[in-house]
Scaffold this motif. Sequence first.
Motif, PDB file in Angstrom:
ATOM      1  N   HIS A   1       0.815  -1.221   0.000  1.00 19.80           N
ATOM      2  CA  HIS A   1       0.000   0.000   0.000  1.00 19.80           C
ATOM      3  C   HIS A   1       0.847   1.269   0.000  1.00 19.80           C
ATOM      4  O   HIS A   1       0.315   2.366  -0.114  1.00 19.80           O
ATOM      5  CB  HIS A   1      -0.961   0.008   1.195  1.00 19.80           C
TER       6      HIS A   1
ATOM      7  N   HIS B   1      -5.755  -5.421  -5.416  1.00 21.57           N
ATOM      8  CA  HIS B   1      -4.383  -5.924  -5.350  1.00 21.57           C
ATOM      9  C   HIS B   1      -3.935  -6.320  -6.753  1.00 21.57           C
ATOM     10  O   HIS B   1      -4.601  -7.113  -7.413  1.00 21.57           O
ATOM     11  CB  HIS B   1      -4.291  -7.154  -4.453  1.00 21.57           C
TER      12      HIS B   1
ATOM     13  N   GLU C   1      -1.149  -2.314  -3.923  1.00 21.24           N
ATOM     14  CA  GLU C   1      -2.564  -2.109  -3.627  1.00 21.24           C
ATOM     15  C   GLU C   1      -2.989  -0.741  -4.132  1.00 21.24           C
ATOM     16  O   GLU C   1      -2.316   0.259  -3.868  1.00 21.24           O
ATOM     17  CB  GLU C   1      -2.814  -2.152  -2.118  1.00 21.24           C
TER      18      GLU C   1
END
Length: 369
Positions: A278, A305, A320
């Motif tokens: 992320h 994802h 992500e």
Amino acid sequence: MEVRVQNIRKEFGRYPALEDVSLDIGSGELIALLGPSGSGKTTLLRLIAGLESPTDGVIFFGNEDASKKSVQERNIGFVFQHYALFRHMTVLENVSFGLKVRPASRRPSAAEIRRRALGLLELVQLSGLEKRYPAQLSGGQRQRVALARAMAVEPNVLLLDEPFGALDAQVRKELRKWLRDIHDRTGHTTVFVTHDQEEALELADRVVVMSKGAIEQVGTPDEIYDHPISPFVYGFIGQSNCLNVALSNGEIWFEDRPIGLRAANEPDGPATLYFRPHDVELIDGCGGCLAGLVTASRRVAGTRHLELDLGRTQPPVEIELPPERASSTDHTRIAFRPTKWKLYRAECDLAVAPMPAEPAQVELAQTGT
Ligand SMILES: Nc1ncnc2c1ncn2[C@@H]1O[C@H](COP(=O)(O)OP(=O)(O)O)[C@@H](O)[C@H]1O
Ligand SMILES: [Mg+2]
């Protein structure tokens, strides 16, 4: 009570289960021992309890050498993963047990024992269930009874060995919050064993990351998450990517190009770049960045994802993105740059997979929204 573990070694046969482990646990602290199966967590807990004795090293309870104290004298509260409550006893009898079996000189009166046990049942939110038998309770309720029973003796230290390990994910999450709340109210010095990094980071004042019978790192959840000292810790406490890179004049190079990340004080040479899925930003028209082809796309709850192939010799990378990037289908080229990252000198150590998150909802990339 304060517990100090000093240079503990524990051998079973020829192999050490623990090697030179030292740890200071402050009075009233909630400590999580976090590590993969076989890393020595239970052994350390059993040594503190006095259920095992060390091959080498000393454990202090306050200023006293605990090896001079019996299991009873250490006055420990212990909750195990599969702690069978006494099946033939009611909830109230289970919670009262530790006080009832005390020698007469230290045993409270029957009325006082009952009063304390009812108080503890209220604390663990089981008031009204005192006449039930363990078979009439859910798994989560049984572990709450086990905790009340462990606390009934007013232990110097509470030792919890994966107490929620056998429960389903939702109940685990609720009990995690609940345990933190109980700890804040009662202030017992507590050592909590888990192999679930999320549980450790959410619950503990300090996390002790263990691997192969040794402590890798001790720190607050923030310190552990933001400054993992080794690839092992980095990989164990969250999803991670690792790329083989090179350093040259304070710049990070990936294969034949610099990627726009600077590491000013690092010496030249090969290195590994770790970043979390992320912690990336997408880049348009990439001159110096990372880029790869999408090989898989999965929608997981609030994020998408993407698995990227960055080149033959590199492990696949997962990033992500917001879910609206559904257009990122197979073989799309994505250019990106890590926003937070860490360099290590070790090889990529991807053998250490983090705990799987919630079961992923696999979705065809083309379905869109
Ligand atoms: N009673 C025992 N006899 C022999 N080996 C043991 C015993 N208890 C633990 N071990 C070994 O010690 C190591 C650490 O085990 P343990 O403390 O149970 O790890 P964890 O709780 O982190 O899964 C493992 O290799 C395990 O097989
Ligand atoms: Mg264990």
